[in-house]
Design a protein around this motif. Structure first.
Motif, PDB file in Angstrom:
ATOM      1  N   LEU A 189      -3.673  15.825   7.328  1.00 31.74           N
ATOM      2  CA  LEU A 189      -4.341  16.787   6.479  1.00 31.74           C
ATOM      3  C   LEU A 189      -5.115  17.801   7.309  1.00 31.74           C
ATOM      4  O   LEU A 189      -5.493  17.527   8.462  1.00 31.74           O
ATOM      5  N   LYS A 190      -5.356  18.965   6.751  1.00 32.16           N
ATOM      6  CA  LYS A 190      -6.139  19.987   7.429  1.00 32.16           C
ATOM      7  C   LYS A 190      -7.522  19.401   7.772  1.00 32.16           C
ATOM      8  O   LYS A 190      -8.161  18.762   6.961  1.00 32.16           O
ATOM      9  N   GLY A 191      -7.927  19.644   9.003  1.00 30.16           N
ATOM     10  CA  GLY A 191      -9.180  19.062   9.492  1.00 30.16           C
ATOM     11  C   GLY A 191      -8.935  17.884  10.396  1.00 30.16           C
ATOM     12  O   GLY A 191      -9.803  17.529  11.209  1.00 30.16           O
ATOM     13  N   VAL A 192      -7.770  17.258  10.261  1.00 27.47           N
ATOM     14  CA  VAL A 192      -7.420  16.123  11.122  1.00 27.47           C
ATOM     15  C   VAL A 192      -6.664  16.616  12.361  1.00 27.47           C
ATOM     16  O   VAL A 192      -6.925  16.167  13.473  1.00 27.47           O
ATOM     17  N   TRP A 193      -5.745  17.543  12.162  1.00 30.54           N
ATOM     18  CA  TRP A 193      -4.890  17.955  13.281  1.00 30.54           C
ATOM     19  C   TRP A 193      -5.373  19.215  13.963  1.00 30.54           C
ATOM     20  O   TRP A 193      -4.946  19.548  15.061  1.00 30.54           O
TER      21      TRP A 193
ATOM     22  N   LEU B 185       0.859  -1.179   0.000  1.00 29.31           N
ATOM     23  CA  LEU B 185       0.000   0.000   0.000  1.00 29.31           C
ATOM     24  C   LEU B 185       0.899   1.233   0.000  1.00 29.31           C
ATOM     25  O   LEU B 185       1.605   1.489   0.983  1.00 29.31           O
ATOM     26  N   ASP B 186       0.881   1.982  -1.084  1.00 17.97           N
ATOM     27  CA  ASP B 186       1.680   3.208  -1.142  1.00 17.97           C
ATOM     28  C   ASP B 186       1.129   4.258  -0.190  1.00 17.97           C
ATOM     29  O   ASP B 186       1.876   4.997   0.454  1.00 17.97           O
ATOM     30  N   VAL B 187      -0.196   4.353  -0.128  1.00 22.39           N
ATOM     31  CA  VAL B 187      -0.883   5.297   0.754  1.00 22.39           C
ATOM     32  C   VAL B 187      -1.868   4.498   1.598  1.00 22.39           C
ATOM     33  O   VAL B 187      -2.625   3.684   1.061  1.00 22.39           O
ATOM     34  N   VAL B 188      -1.860   4.721   2.919  1.00 20.07           N
ATOM     35  CA  VAL B 188      -2.786   3.985   3.782  1.00 20.07           C
ATOM     36  C   VAL B 188      -3.451   4.936   4.765  1.00 20.07           C
ATOM     37  O   VAL B 188      -2.817   5.806   5.345  1.00 20.07           O
ATOM     38  N   MET B 189      -4.774   4.786   4.924  1.00 19.75           N
ATOM     39  CA  MET B 189      -5.558   5.578   5.854  1.00 19.75           C
ATOM     40  C   MET B 189      -5.805   4.736   7.092  1.00 19.75           C
ATOM     41  O   MET B 189      -6.376   3.642   6.997  1.00 19.75           O
ATOM     42  N   VAL B 190      -5.357   5.237   8.253  1.00 14.80           N
ATOM     43  CA  VAL B 190      -5.368   4.427   9.468  1.00 14.80           C
ATOM     44  C   VAL B 190      -6.227   5.070  10.557  1.00 14.80           C
ATOM     45  O   VAL B 190      -6.152   6.281  10.775  1.00 14.80           O
ATOM     46  N   PRO B 191      -7.054   4.273  11.252  1.00 19.19           N
ATOM     47  CA  PRO B 191      -7.882   4.823  12.330  1.00 19.19           C
ATOM     48  C   PRO B 191      -7.055   5.068  13.593  1.00 19.19           C
ATOM     49  O   PRO B 191      -6.305   4.198  14.031  1.00 19.19           O
ATOM     50  N   ILE B 192      -7.187   6.251  14.154  1.00 19.57           N
ATOM     51  CA  ILE B 192      -6.528   6.594  15.404  1.00 19.57           C
ATOM     52  C   ILE B 192      -7.592   6.662  16.483  1.00 19.57           C
ATOM     53  O   ILE B 192      -8.503   7.476  16.421  1.00 19.57           O
TER      54      ILE B 192
ATOM     55  N   HIS C 183     -10.309   9.118  11.776  1.00 12.62           N
ATOM     56  CA  HIS C 183     -11.205   8.644  12.834  1.00 12.62           C
ATOM     57  C   HIS C 183     -11.259   9.613  14.011  1.00 12.62           C
ATOM     58  O   HIS C 183     -12.328  10.031  14.413  1.00 12.62           O
ATOM     59  N   ARG C 184     -10.100   9.947  14.581  1.00 10.19           N
ATOM     60  CA  ARG C 184     -10.045  10.977  15.610  1.00 10.19           C
ATOM     61  C   ARG C 184      -9.360  12.209  15.031  1.00 10.19           C
ATOM     62  O   ARG C 184      -8.642  12.131  14.030  1.00 10.19           O
ATOM     63  N   THR C 185      -9.552  13.351  15.686  1.00  8.33           N
ATOM     64  CA  THR C 185      -8.916  14.592  15.241  1.00  8.33           C
ATOM     65  C   THR C 185      -8.309  15.298  16.449  1.00  8.33           C
ATOM     66  O   THR C 185      -8.549  14.930  17.608  1.00  8.33           O
ATOM     67  N   GLY C 186      -7.528  16.336  16.160  1.00  5.11           N
ATOM     68  CA  GLY C 186      -6.987  17.169  17.221  1.00  5.11           C
ATOM     69  C   GLY C 186      -5.902  16.506  18.036  1.00  5.11           C
ATOM     70  O   GLY C 186      -5.038  15.801  17.514  1.00  5.11           O
ATOM     71  N   ALA C 187      -5.949  16.702  19.362  1.00  2.56           N
ATOM     72  CA  ALA C 187      -4.878  16.270  20.260  1.00  2.56           C
ATOM     73  C   ALA C 187      -4.545  14.780  20.157  1.00  2.56           C
ATOM     74  O   ALA C 187      -3.362  14.412  20.136  1.00  2.56           O
ATOM     75  N   PRO C 188      -5.523  13.862  20.092  1.00  2.00           N
ATOM     76  CA  PRO C 188      -5.159  12.440  19.990  1.00  2.00           C
ATOM     77  C   PRO C 188      -4.336  12.124  18.745  1.00  2.00           C
ATOM     78  O   PRO C 188      -3.411  11.306  18.799  1.00  2.00           O
TER      79      PRO C 188
ATOM     80  N   THR D 190     -10.392   0.554  18.222  1.00  3.51           N
ATOM     81  CA  THR D 190      -9.392   0.362  17.172  1.00  3.51           C
ATOM     82  C   THR D 190      -8.035   0.148  17.826  1.00  3.51           C
ATOM     83  O   THR D 190      -7.895   0.181  19.042  1.00  3.51           O
ATOM     84  N   LEU D 191      -7.010  -0.071  16.986  1.00  2.96           N
ATOM     85  CA  LEU D 191      -5.694  -0.440  17.507  1.00  2.96           C
ATOM     86  C   LEU D 191      -5.008   0.696  18.246  1.00  2.96           C
ATOM     87  O   LEU D 191      -5.134   1.866  17.883  1.00  2.96           O
ATOM     88  N   GLY D 192      -4.235   0.346  19.274  1.00  2.00           N
ATOM     89  CA  GLY D 192      -3.401   1.307  19.969  1.00  2.00           C
ATOM     90  C   GLY D 192      -2.187   1.660  19.130  1.00  2.00           C
ATOM     91  O   GLY D 192      -1.911   1.026  18.097  1.00  2.00           O
ATOM     92  N   PRO D 193      -1.404   2.659  19.572  1.00  2.00           N
ATOM     93  CA  PRO D 193      -0.279   3.153  18.768  1.00  2.00           C
ATOM     94  C   PRO D 193       0.742   2.088  18.396  1.00  2.00           C
ATOM     95  O   PRO D 193       1.199   2.043  17.252  1.00  2.00           O
ATOM     96  N   GLN D 194       1.133   1.212  19.339  1.00  3.04           N
ATOM     97  CA  GLN D 194       2.162   0.226  19.024  1.00  3.04           C
ATOM     98  C   GLN D 194       1.665  -0.790  17.999  1.00  3.04           C
ATOM     99  O   GLN D 194       2.360  -1.131  17.045  1.00  3.04           O
ATOM    100  N   SER D 195       0.432  -1.259  18.177  1.00  3.31           N
ATOM    101  CA  SER D 195      -0.123  -2.217  17.214  1.00  3.31           C
ATOM    102  C   SER D 195      -0.302  -1.574  15.846  1.00  3.31           C
ATOM    103  O   SER D 195      -0.038  -2.193  14.818  1.00  3.31           O
TER     104      SER D 195
END
Length: 263
Positions: free
Chosen positions: A259-263, A182-189, A216-221, A194-199
Protein backbone atom coordinates in the motif's frame (compact mmCIF):
# COMPACT_ATOMS: atom_id res chain seq x y z
CA UNK A 1 -43.03 -30.03 35.73
CA UNK A 2 -43.92 -27.94 32.70
CA UNK A 3 -41.90 -24.76 32.19
CA UNK A 4 -43.81 -21.78 30.76
CA UNK A 5 -42.74 -20.99 27.20
CA UNK A 6 -41.73 -17.46 28.11
CA UNK A 7 -39.34 -18.72 30.81
CA UNK A 8 -37.93 -21.41 28.50
CA UNK A 9 -37.24 -18.85 25.81
CA UNK A 10 -35.56 -16.53 28.30
CA UNK A 11 -33.33 -19.37 29.58
CA UNK A 12 -32.47 -20.36 26.00
CA UNK A 13 -31.56 -16.77 25.11
CA UNK A 14 -29.38 -16.45 28.20
CA UNK A 15 -27.58 -19.69 27.39
CA UNK A 16 -27.00 -18.52 23.81
CA UNK A 17 -25.43 -15.30 25.08
CA UNK A 18 -23.06 -17.27 27.29
CA UNK A 19 -21.80 -19.42 24.39
CA UNK A 20 -18.55 -18.14 22.84
CA UNK A 21 -18.78 -16.87 19.26
CA UNK A 22 -18.15 -19.48 16.58
CA UNK A 23 -15.18 -18.86 14.29
CA UNK A 24 -15.88 -19.60 10.64
CA UNK A 25 -12.17 -19.20 9.90
CA UNK A 26 -11.24 -21.97 12.32
CA UNK A 27 -13.89 -24.43 11.17
CA UNK A 28 -12.09 -25.44 7.99
CA UNK A 29 -8.75 -25.70 9.80
CA UNK A 30 -9.92 -28.73 11.76
CA UNK A 31 -9.04 -30.87 8.72
CA UNK A 32 -5.38 -29.84 8.75
CA UNK A 33 -2.99 -30.77 7.25
CA UNK A 34 -5.10 -32.29 4.44
CA UNK A 35 -7.12 -29.22 3.59
CA UNK A 36 -7.27 -26.79 0.71
CA UNK A 37 -8.53 -23.34 1.64
CA UNK A 38 -11.00 -21.52 -0.61
CA UNK A 39 -13.66 -18.85 -0.38
CA UNK A 40 -16.88 -19.35 -2.34
CA UNK A 41 -19.77 -17.00 -3.05
CA UNK A 42 -22.53 -16.90 -5.71
CA UNK A 43 -21.43 -15.05 -8.85
CA UNK A 44 -24.23 -12.49 -8.60
CA UNK A 45 -23.65 -11.87 -4.92
CA UNK A 46 -22.33 -8.39 -4.11
CA UNK A 47 -20.45 -8.94 -0.88
CA UNK A 48 -19.98 -5.99 1.51
CA UNK A 49 -16.54 -4.39 1.48
CA UNK A 50 -14.02 -4.02 4.26
CA UNK A 51 -11.55 -1.12 4.08
CA UNK A 52 -7.98 -1.59 5.36
CA UNK A 53 -5.84 1.57 5.51
CA UNK A 54 -2.13 1.70 6.26
CA UNK A 55 -1.46 4.38 8.88
CA UNK A 56 2.19 3.71 9.72
CA UNK A 57 4.62 1.10 11.07
CA UNK A 58 2.31 -1.80 12.05
CA UNK A 59 -0.87 0.20 12.42
CA UNK A 60 -3.75 -0.28 10.01
CA UNK A 61 -7.30 0.96 10.40
CA UNK A 62 -9.86 -1.70 9.52
CA UNK A 63 -13.35 -0.37 8.79
CA UNK A 64 -16.18 -2.89 8.70
CA UNK A 65 -19.43 -2.62 6.72
CA UNK A 66 -21.19 -2.00 10.04
CA UNK A 67 -19.00 1.02 10.78
CA UNK A 68 -16.65 -0.48 13.37
CA UNK A 69 -13.16 1.04 13.20
CA UNK A 70 -10.22 -1.02 14.47
CA UNK A 71 -6.62 0.19 14.87
CA UNK A 72 -4.00 -2.56 14.94
CA UNK A 73 -0.81 -2.33 17.02
CA UNK A 74 -2.04 1.01 18.30
CA UNK A 75 0.71 3.03 19.99
CA UNK A 76 -1.18 6.24 20.74
CA UNK A 77 -0.62 8.06 17.45
CA UNK A 78 -3.42 10.17 15.98
CA UNK A 79 -5.69 7.96 13.87
CA UNK A 80 -7.28 9.48 10.75
CA UNK A 81 -11.00 9.90 11.35
CA UNK A 82 -10.63 10.13 15.12
CA UNK A 83 -10.23 7.49 17.85
CA UNK A 84 -11.05 3.94 16.75
CA UNK A 85 -13.74 1.82 18.38
CA UNK A 86 -11.23 -0.98 19.01
CA UNK A 87 -7.45 -0.88 19.50
CA UNK A 88 -5.24 -3.96 19.53
CA UNK A 89 -1.68 -3.86 20.90
CA UNK A 90 1.50 -5.90 21.19
CA UNK A 91 4.35 -5.35 23.59
CA UNK A 92 7.56 -6.37 21.80
CA UNK A 93 8.39 -2.68 21.35
CA UNK A 94 6.79 0.56 22.50
CA UNK A 95 5.98 1.41 18.89
CA UNK A 96 3.31 -1.30 19.09
CA UNK A 97 1.44 -0.32 22.26
CA UNK A 98 0.64 2.48 24.69
CA UNK A 99 -0.33 2.38 28.32
CA UNK A 100 -2.22 5.66 27.88
CA UNK A 101 -4.76 4.95 25.13
CA UNK A 102 -7.32 7.54 24.12
CA UNK A 103 -10.20 7.21 26.62
CA UNK A 104 -12.66 7.46 23.72
CA UNK A 105 -11.64 3.96 22.55
CA UNK A 106 -14.34 1.49 23.57
CA UNK A 107 -12.23 -1.69 23.51
CA UNK A 108 -8.47 -1.84 24.23
CA UNK A 109 -7.18 -5.36 23.61
CA UNK A 110 -3.71 -6.21 24.88
CA UNK A 111 -1.83 -8.92 23.02
CA UNK A 112 -0.12 -9.98 26.26
CA UNK A 113 -1.68 -11.36 29.42
CA UNK A 114 -2.62 -8.78 32.04
CA UNK A 115 -2.45 -11.40 34.80
CA UNK A 116 0.96 -12.95 35.64
CA UNK A 117 1.47 -16.31 33.94
CA UNK A 118 -1.73 -16.14 31.91
CA UNK A 119 -1.82 -15.45 28.16
CA UNK A 120 -4.15 -12.92 26.59
CA UNK A 121 -7.45 -14.43 25.53
CA UNK A 122 -9.88 -12.41 23.41
CA UNK A 123 -13.02 -13.71 21.74
CA UNK A 124 -15.61 -10.97 21.40
CA UNK A 125 -18.14 -9.64 18.93
CA UNK A 126 -18.30 -5.90 18.27
CA UNK A 127 -21.29 -5.19 16.04
CA UNK A 128 -20.49 -7.05 12.78
CA UNK A 129 -16.97 -8.29 13.57
CA UNK A 130 -15.66 -11.20 15.63
CA UNK A 131 -12.26 -10.44 17.14
CA UNK A 132 -10.05 -13.15 18.62
CA UNK A 133 -6.37 -13.79 19.18
CA UNK A 134 -3.74 -16.52 19.08
CA UNK A 135 -0.64 -15.90 21.20
CA UNK A 136 2.99 -16.40 20.16
CA UNK A 137 6.28 -15.87 21.98
CA UNK A 138 8.62 -12.88 21.84
CA UNK A 139 12.34 -12.43 22.38
CA UNK A 140 14.36 -9.27 22.84
CA UNK A 141 18.04 -8.76 23.56
CA UNK A 142 18.52 -12.28 24.84
CA UNK A 143 15.31 -12.43 26.89
CA UNK A 144 12.28 -14.60 26.14
CA UNK A 145 8.62 -14.16 27.01
CA UNK A 146 6.03 -16.82 26.38
CA UNK A 147 2.77 -15.54 24.88
CA UNK A 148 4.00 -11.95 24.72
CA UNK A 149 2.63 -11.37 21.22
CA UNK A 150 -0.82 -11.94 19.77
CA UNK A 151 -1.94 -12.63 16.25
CA UNK A 152 -5.30 -10.86 16.08
CA UNK A 153 -7.96 -12.27 13.76
CA UNK A 154 -10.91 -10.23 12.55
CA UNK A 155 -13.83 -12.13 11.03
CA UNK A 156 -16.17 -9.83 9.13
CA UNK A 157 -18.28 -9.87 5.95
CA UNK A 158 -17.28 -13.47 5.29
CA UNK A 159 -13.58 -12.54 5.35
CA UNK A 160 -10.85 -13.73 7.69
CA UNK A 161 -8.30 -10.95 8.26
CA UNK A 162 -5.20 -11.46 10.38
CA UNK A 163 -2.50 -9.20 11.84
CA UNK A 164 0.64 -11.10 12.87
CA UNK A 165 1.82 -8.42 15.28
CA UNK A 166 5.52 -8.70 16.08
CA UNK A 167 5.92 -12.35 15.09
CA UNK A 168 9.29 -13.80 16.14
CA UNK A 169 9.00 -17.47 15.15
CA UNK A 170 7.37 -19.77 12.64
CA UNK A 171 3.94 -21.12 13.46
CA UNK A 172 3.27 -24.64 14.68
CA UNK A 173 0.42 -26.88 13.57
CA UNK A 174 -1.33 -25.86 16.78
CA UNK A 175 -1.08 -22.18 15.89
CA UNK A 176 -2.36 -22.81 12.37
CA UNK A 177 -5.31 -24.83 13.66
CA UNK A 178 -6.30 -22.05 16.06
CA UNK A 179 -5.87 -19.31 13.48
CA UNK A 180 -7.68 -21.05 10.64
CA UNK A 181 -7.58 -19.60 7.17
CA UNK A 182 -6.67 -15.95 6.60
CA UNK A 183 -7.88 -14.32 3.40
CA UNK A 184 -5.87 -11.17 4.17
CA UNK A 185 -2.77 -11.19 6.38
CA UNK A 186 -0.58 -8.32 7.61
CA UNK A 187 3.02 -9.46 8.01
CA UNK A 188 5.98 -7.73 9.71
CA UNK A 189 9.00 -7.17 7.47
CA UNK A 190 12.20 -6.79 9.45
CA UNK A 191 14.46 -9.83 9.46
CA UNK A 192 16.01 -8.79 12.76
CA UNK A 193 13.79 -9.71 15.68
CA UNK A 194 10.88 -10.57 13.40
CA UNK A 195 11.06 -13.40 10.88
CA UNK A 196 13.43 -13.40 7.91
CA UNK A 197 12.10 -13.72 4.35
CA UNK A 198 12.25 -17.52 4.09
CA UNK A 199 10.54 -18.11 7.44
CA UNK A 200 7.90 -15.48 6.65
CA UNK A 201 7.33 -17.17 3.28
CA UNK A 202 6.69 -20.45 5.12
CA UNK A 203 4.15 -18.74 7.37
CA UNK A 204 2.36 -17.10 4.43
CA UNK A 205 2.11 -20.37 2.52
CA UNK A 206 0.66 -22.20 5.51
CA UNK A 207 -2.02 -19.56 6.02
CA UNK A 208 -3.14 -19.82 2.35
CA UNK A 209 -3.77 -16.08 2.18
CA UNK A 210 -5.03 -14.35 -0.94
CA UNK A 211 -3.61 -10.93 0.00
CA UNK A 212 -0.39 -10.30 1.94
CA UNK A 213 0.10 -6.78 3.34
CA UNK A 214 3.69 -6.06 4.43
CA UNK A 215 4.17 -3.71 7.39
CA UNK A 216 6.63 -2.70 10.13
CA UNK A 217 9.36 -1.57 7.72
CA UNK A 218 8.94 0.70 4.69
CA UNK A 219 10.84 1.60 1.55
CA UNK A 220 13.79 -0.45 0.28
CA UNK A 221 13.53 -3.37 2.77
CA UNK A 222 9.89 -3.95 1.83
CA UNK A 223 10.58 -3.68 -1.90
CA UNK A 224 13.42 -6.18 -1.51
CA UNK A 225 11.14 -8.54 0.40
CA UNK A 226 8.46 -8.33 -2.28
CA UNK A 227 11.03 -8.98 -4.98
CA UNK A 228 11.92 -12.32 -3.41
CA UNK A 229 8.43 -13.59 -4.23
CA UNK A 230 8.23 -12.62 -7.88
CA UNK A 231 6.89 -15.66 -9.72
CA UNK A 232 5.27 -17.08 -6.59
CA UNK A 233 2.88 -14.20 -5.94
CA UNK A 234 1.66 -11.26 -7.95
CA UNK A 235 3.46 -8.22 -6.51
CA UNK A 236 1.26 -5.11 -6.61
CA UNK A 237 2.34 -1.55 -5.78
CA UNK A 238 -0.73 0.48 -4.87
CA UNK A 239 -0.98 4.25 -5.32
CA UNK A 240 -3.53 4.31 -2.49
CA UNK A 241 -3.05 3.68 1.26
CA UNK A 242 -6.39 1.85 1.43
CA UNK A 243 -7.40 -1.62 0.29
CA UNK A 244 -11.12 -2.20 -0.24
CA UNK A 245 -11.86 -5.90 -0.39
CA UNK A 246 -14.83 -8.25 -0.22
CA UNK A 247 -15.39 -11.98 -0.36
CA UNK A 248 -16.09 -11.70 -4.09
CA UNK A 249 -13.12 -9.47 -4.98
CA UNK A 250 -10.32 -11.54 -3.48
CA UNK A 251 -7.68 -12.11 -6.17
CA UNK A 252 -7.60 -15.54 -7.81
CA UNK A 253 -3.80 -15.47 -7.75
CA UNK A 254 -2.31 -14.69 -4.32
CA UNK A 255 -0.66 -11.28 -4.20
CA UNK A 256 1.72 -9.28 -2.10
CA UNK A 257 0.14 -5.84 -1.95
CA UNK A 258 2.27 -2.85 -0.98
CA UNK A 259 0.00 0.00 0.00
CA UNK A 260 1.03 3.62 -0.47
CA UNK A 261 3.21 4.61 2.47
CA UNK A 262 4.77 1.16 2.72
CA UNK A 263 6.82 1.10 -0.47
Amino acid sequence: MLVPASIALAVSAAQAQERPPVSQCQAIAEALPHVTFASFAPVAYQAPEVAITFVGHSTFVIETPGGVRIATDYAGAVIPGGPPDVATMNKAHQSHFTMLPDPAIDYVLHGWGDAPGLPAEHNLVVDDVLIRNVTTDIRAFGSFEADGNSIFIFEVAGLCIGHLGHLHHELTDGHIARIGRLDVVMVPIDGGLTLGPQSMSNVIERLHSSIVLPMHRTGAPVRAFAGLFQGQYDVVYSEQPTLRVSLTTLPKTPEILLLKGVW
